[in-house]
Write an enzyme that holds these catalytic residues in place. Structure first.
Site, short mmCIF file in Angstrom:
data_model
loop_
_atom_site.label_atom_id
_atom_site.label_comp_id
_atom_site.label_asym_id
_atom_site.label_seq_id
_atom_site.Cartn_x
_atom_site.Cartn_y
_atom_site.Cartn_z
N HIS A 1 14.20 16.18 27.53
CA HIS A 1 15.25 15.42 28.22
C HIS A 1 14.58 14.54 29.28
O HIS A 1 14.22 15.00 30.36
CB HIS A 1 16.27 16.37 28.85
CG HIS A 1 17.40 15.70 29.55
ND1 HIS A 1 18.74 16.04 29.35
CD2 HIS A 1 17.44 14.68 30.44
CE1 HIS A 1 19.51 15.28 30.09
NE2 HIS A 1 18.75 14.45 30.78
N HIS B 1 14.28 10.15 30.82
CA HIS B 1 14.93 8.83 30.90
C HIS B 1 13.84 7.79 31.08
O HIS B 1 13.65 7.24 32.16
CB HIS B 1 15.91 8.78 32.07
CG HIS B 1 17.10 9.67 31.93
ND1 HIS B 1 18.29 9.24 31.38
CD2 HIS B 1 17.28 10.98 32.23
CE1 HIS B 1 19.16 10.25 31.36
NE2 HIS B 1 18.57 11.32 31.87
N LYS C 1 14.76 4.33 32.59
CA LYS C 1 15.06 4.20 34.02
C LYS C 1 13.81 4.34 34.90
O LYS C 1 13.82 3.96 36.06
CB LYS C 1 16.01 5.32 34.47
CG LYS C 1 17.43 5.27 33.93
CD LYS C 1 18.26 6.39 34.59
CE LYS C 1 19.74 6.31 34.23
NZ LYS C 1 20.05 6.89 32.92
N HIS D 1 25.09 14.94 28.55
CA HIS D 1 24.96 15.31 29.96
C HIS D 1 26.30 15.93 30.37
O HIS D 1 27.34 15.29 30.30
CB HIS D 1 24.72 14.07 30.83
CG HIS D 1 23.33 13.53 30.76
ND1 HIS D 1 22.78 13.03 29.62
CD2 HIS D 1 22.38 13.41 31.74
CE1 HIS D 1 21.55 12.61 29.90
NE2 HIS D 1 21.28 12.84 31.16
N GLU E 1 27.26 17.94 35.70
CA GLU E 1 26.14 17.79 36.64
C GLU E 1 26.71 17.71 38.06
O GLU E 1 26.70 16.65 38.69
CB GLU E 1 25.33 16.53 36.27
CG GLU E 1 24.00 16.44 37.03
CD GLU E 1 23.20 15.21 36.64
OE1 GLU E 1 23.59 14.50 35.68
OE2 GLU E 1 22.18 14.94 37.29
N ASP F 1 13.70 15.22 32.97
CA ASP F 1 14.77 14.31 33.39
C ASP F 1 14.19 13.05 34.03
O ASP F 1 13.26 12.47 33.49
CB ASP F 1 15.75 15.05 34.32
CG ASP F 1 17.18 14.53 34.23
OD1 ASP F 1 17.44 13.66 33.39
OD2 ASP F 1 18.03 15.01 34.99
N ASN F 2 14.68 12.67 35.18
CA ASN F 2 14.34 11.36 35.74
C ASN F 2 12.97 11.34 36.41
O ASN F 2 12.45 12.38 36.79
CB ASN F 2 15.41 10.94 36.74
CG ASN F 2 16.77 10.85 36.09
OD1 ASN F 2 17.40 11.87 35.85
ND2 ASN F 2 17.20 9.66 35.77
ZN LIG Z 1 19.40 13.16 32.22
#
Ligand SMILES: [Zn+2]
Length: 467
Positions: free
Chosen positions: A85, A87, A90, A243, A246, A343-344
């Protein structure tokens, strides 16, 4: 113990790694008669032949006559890492567009602003390539990235993704899931995105909140929208990765609705839900019922510990009171597959990170208390995410490719205590000389010119209507 960079690894195609320490959960078939240490890891010899693991034997029992060898003196050896997972689209925009206050709504608005203003193909491609080179240098060999797929960004980013997937094949296996607020699927663009995902060999995705909103109490049309996503996926035989919940708001109970939809559509085993933070703040009865339904629907759960700890419970001038993560231990106890993921990375949702799944693992162990004992925690960053992604096992096993990481640590404690920036990456048995890309390569991010499409140039992040 000497720095592992000074290890003189044989260059011959056939050689032995003597006294390698491997967590039992990362071995497909442990050699007989090897006692495990306090971390449930085994001391073994690994014979590598023509890029493949040829034999696993108890330490000291590998044949040594005429075969090149190196003594690892009990250092940990792991298979390569999997980030299920991320991104990548981004990543690394933080120097261009800050999150004004560090919370979820600020992240959503800042990212929308940056996307609408700057995300032409070249911008996405260069940041994605930077992130992939970071991941590769850290020993990550598979990534599932979510891609912001709002109209008109979807066509741009999916084209870049397809190109990068081809370019990186054999180095990092790439998958992608289409991401946009779930209400955006209601109209015709929903069909367009589902077609785009199917044509790209992707995964149906989305976030279970309305455009411009935060996760919270159920939307009136939530079940109809979830049904729409499942129908679009089923019509095209696509897996689903959402998602979900959250938030620290216990009224966010969408995981239950997703599990019901999974059963209704016969999608057991094909759905993954990321985050699920609010499950940790709901009452015990609701938690038990939800976990039972999630297990029945065979939903995979992905916890994102670094980003949850950054975004959740963030209130200005107040110290956070909880860590933001979902109920990993309780979900696993119910037999549910749970992976840990990054994630990010250096974007408004998470200001830090380096696409390093070992960093995620080291922080995740601390945040989630996956220690005393560590048990099979290493599987959460390797083999479990590989199984969720439908990839070959990330286990050390005979006949598996010798894609390995040698760590300068003889115990889980030593492994987690230091960042392991001196780790050695082997691909097909050969030592890789990989350098992390220099931040100077990202100067184009701050120098970027706004993307003149149909969006009028906003004067500030707040001026952009949140998506
Ligand atoms: Zn995410």
């Amino acid at each position: 113990m000497r720095n592992p960079r000074s290890l003189n690894l044989p260059s011959a195609p056939d050689y032995v790694l003597h006294r390698a320490r491997v967590p039992a959960c990362l071995l497909a078939d442990a050699p007989q008669g090897v006692p495990s240490d306090l971390d449930d890891a085994l001391l073994i010899d690994i014979r590598i032949s023509n890029g493949t693991v040829a034999a696993l034997t108890p330490a000291g029992q590998a044949p040594s006559d005429g075969i090149a060898a190196v003594d690892l003196a009990g250092r940990h050896v792991w298979p390569t890492l999997v980030d299920t997972h991320a991104h990548l689209d981004k990543a690394h925009i933080i120097d261009r567009t800050q999150n004004p206050d560090g919370d979820f709504a600020g992240a959503r608005d800042a990212t929308s602003y940056d996307r609408m203003r700057y995300w032409r193909a070249e911008d996405v491609r260069r940041r994605m390539d930077f992130g992939l080179r970071c991941a590769e240098a850290h020993g990550v060999t598979a990534i599932r990235t979510h891609l912001d797929s709002h109209d008109p960004q979807g066509d741009i980013s999916w084209a870049v993704f397809r190109e990068m997937r081809d370019l990186w094949r054999g180095r990092i296996e790439l998958q992608a899931a289409g991401l946009m607020p779930i209400d955006m699927y209601a109209g015709r663009y929903g069909d367009h995105l589902a077609d785009l995902v199917a044509e790209s060999g992707g995964i149906m995705g989305g976030v279970t909140r309305a455009s411009g909103a935060v996760h919270g109490p159920e939307m009136d049309d939530l079940d109809a929208l979830i049904d729409r996503v499942f129908t679009l996926a089923a019509e095209r035989d696509l897996d689903i990765d959402l998602h979900v919940d959250e938030t620290s708001d216990p009224a966010a109970t969408t995981l239950w609705n997703v599990a019901q939809a999974t059963l209704k559509h016969g999608y057991e085993g094909r759905v993954t839900c990321g985050h699920c933070c609010s499950l940790a703040v709901q009452d015990d009865d609701r938690v038990a019922r939800t976990i039972e339904l999630v297990a029945k629907a065979r939903i995979n759960i992905v916890t994102l510990p670094t980003v949850n700890m950054y975004l959740q419970d963030r209130v200005a001038a107040r110290t956070p009171r909880w860590r933001g993560v979902t109920l990993v231990k309780e979900l696993r106890k119910a037999g549910i597959r749970v992976a840990m993921a990054g994630d990010n990375c250096r974007d408004p949702f998470y200001a830090y990170g380096d696409h390093d799944m070992l960093d995620t693992f080291r922080q995740g162990v601390r945040i989630l208390h996956l220690d005393h004992p560590h048990g099979d925690a290493p599987a959460l960053a390797t083999n479990v995410p590989a199984s969720i992604m439908g990839l070959p096992q990330r286990l050390i096993a005979v006949e598996h490719p010798a894609d390995l990481i040698i760590l300068n640590a003889r115990s889980m404690n030593e492994l987690i205590a230091r960042p392991q920036s001196d780790r050695i990456i082997l691909r097909a048995g050969r030592r890789q000389s990989l350098e992390l890309p220099d931040y100077g390569e990202l100067n184009f991010v701050t120098e970027a010119k706004p993307f003149p499409r149909e969006i009028s140039a906003p004067q500030s992040v707040a001026a952009v209507a949140a998506e």
